[in-house]
Design a protein around this motif. Structure first.
Motif, short mmCIF file in Angstrom:
data_model
loop_
_atom_site.label_atom_id
_atom_site.label_comp_id
_atom_site.label_asym_id
_atom_site.label_seq_id
_atom_site.Cartn_x
_atom_site.Cartn_y
_atom_site.Cartn_z
N VAL A 130 38.30 50.55 48.81
CA VAL A 130 38.38 49.10 49.04
C VAL A 130 38.14 48.33 47.75
O VAL A 130 38.88 47.39 47.41
CB VAL A 130 37.36 48.68 50.12
CG1 VAL A 130 37.29 47.15 50.21
CG2 VAL A 130 37.74 49.26 51.47
N LEU A 131 37.12 48.73 47.01
CA LEU A 131 36.79 48.02 45.77
C LEU A 131 37.89 48.19 44.72
O LEU A 131 38.14 47.28 43.93
CB LEU A 131 35.46 48.53 45.21
CG LEU A 131 34.23 48.24 46.09
CD1 LEU A 131 32.99 48.87 45.47
CD2 LEU A 131 34.04 46.75 46.28
N ASP A 132 38.54 49.34 44.72
CA ASP A 132 39.60 49.59 43.74
C ASP A 132 40.89 48.84 44.08
O ASP A 132 41.76 48.69 43.21
CB ASP A 132 39.90 51.09 43.65
CG ASP A 132 38.78 51.87 42.99
OD1 ASP A 132 37.97 51.24 42.29
OD2 ASP A 132 38.70 53.10 43.20
N THR A 133 41.03 48.41 45.33
CA THR A 133 42.27 47.74 45.75
C THR A 133 41.96 46.32 46.24
O THR A 133 42.62 45.81 47.14
CB THR A 133 42.95 48.54 46.88
OG1 THR A 133 42.01 48.71 47.97
CG2 THR A 133 43.39 49.90 46.39
N VAL A 134 40.98 45.67 45.62
CA VAL A 134 40.50 44.38 46.11
C VAL A 134 41.30 43.20 45.55
O VAL A 134 41.11 42.07 45.99
CB VAL A 134 39.00 44.22 45.77
CG1 VAL A 134 38.81 43.88 44.29
CG2 VAL A 134 38.33 43.19 46.67
N GLU A 135 42.19 43.44 44.62
CA GLU A 135 42.92 42.33 44.00
C GLU A 135 43.68 41.47 45.01
O GLU A 135 43.68 40.23 44.89
CB GLU A 135 43.89 42.85 42.94
CG GLU A 135 44.63 41.75 42.18
CD GLU A 135 43.68 40.69 41.58
OE1 GLU A 135 44.02 39.50 41.61
OE2 GLU A 135 42.59 41.07 41.10
N PRO A 136 44.34 42.04 46.04
CA PRO A 136 44.98 41.16 47.04
C PRO A 136 43.99 40.23 47.73
O PRO A 136 44.35 39.12 48.10
CB PRO A 136 45.61 42.16 48.03
CG PRO A 136 45.83 43.39 47.22
CD PRO A 136 44.67 43.46 46.27
N VAL A 137 42.75 40.69 47.91
CA VAL A 137 41.73 39.84 48.51
C VAL A 137 41.39 38.69 47.57
O VAL A 137 41.24 37.53 48.00
CB VAL A 137 40.47 40.67 48.83
CG1 VAL A 137 39.37 39.78 49.42
CG2 VAL A 137 40.80 41.79 49.79
#
Length: 212
Positions: A130-137
């Motif tokens: 989740v932290l590694d793919t948080v850019e969309p958030v």
């Protein structure tokens, strides 16, 4: 063998005049262990003869000391009020406790328990993902940073997560946010919908180890 369980707001617990006895287990959940509403609910339960299990992050605090038993979450210091790690570890503690109950009561086999515990043990990797793919958030935050209000909706286990999402947004961004059960959207909250209002739908996985 099944048994009944209910979720109560600690601040309302005493005033509901619940029926409690020696066969009732009350689980008191608190990050700090000093939450007054929870502490007063705990004391009320003990006055009625019930046994109390505390789920708490802070060792040596009042709620664990006054409980019959305690599960410490070991989430580390609460640096900010909006402590996501405290929420997550509380969920894990309740989940593991429920699995233990299922095993001792014969509702689940040892193999089933072992498989589910293995999925729980994989949670750190899930968090890293989740932290590694948080850019969309982050991009969503930039898009809706000027919104006047935000709605979170969810069904089943997604409903309490929707409530928590709204709470975090209030605590961190000082924005108006509300969480609703998805089925209740048509009973009032739908009147709040207007062009540009962000609505976040919580869609939880069917099981701990399933990606969404």
């Amino acid at each position: 063998m099944l048994f009944r369980s209910e979720v109560e707001l600690a601040s309302e617990f005493r005033y509901r005049d619940p029926i409690l006895d020696r066969d009732t287990l009350v689980i008191a959940i608190s990050q700090s262990g000093e939450t007054m509403d929870t502490l007063m609910a705990l004391r009320y339960a003990k006055e009625q003869g019930s046994r109390v299990l505390a789920i708490c992050n802070t060792q040596g605090s009042t709620i664990p000391r006054e409980s019959d038993a305690v599960l410490y979450t070991h989430a580390g210091p609460e640096v900010a009020v909006a402590s996501t790690k405290a929420f997550l570890t509380q969920i894990v503690a309740v989940y593991v406790f429920a699995l233990f109950f299922a095993q001792v009561r014969g509702n689940m086999s040892g193999e089933e328990i072992h498989e589910l515990i293995g999925q729980v043990a994989d949670m750190p990797q899930k968090v890293d993902l989740v932290l590694d793919t948080v850019e969309p958030v982050r991009e969503l935050a930039r898009v809706y940073s000027n919104a006047q209000s935000v709605l979170f909706i969810g069904r089943h286990v997604g409903y309490p997560v929707a409530l928590e999402g709204a709470l975090k947004l209030k605590e961190i961004a000082y924005m108006h946010a509300e969480g609703f059960a998805a089925g209740e959207l048509k009973h009032g909250p739908i009147a709040l919908l207007e062009d540009g209002l962000p609505v976040f739908v919580v869609v939880p996985p069917r099981a701990v180890g399933v990606n969404t």
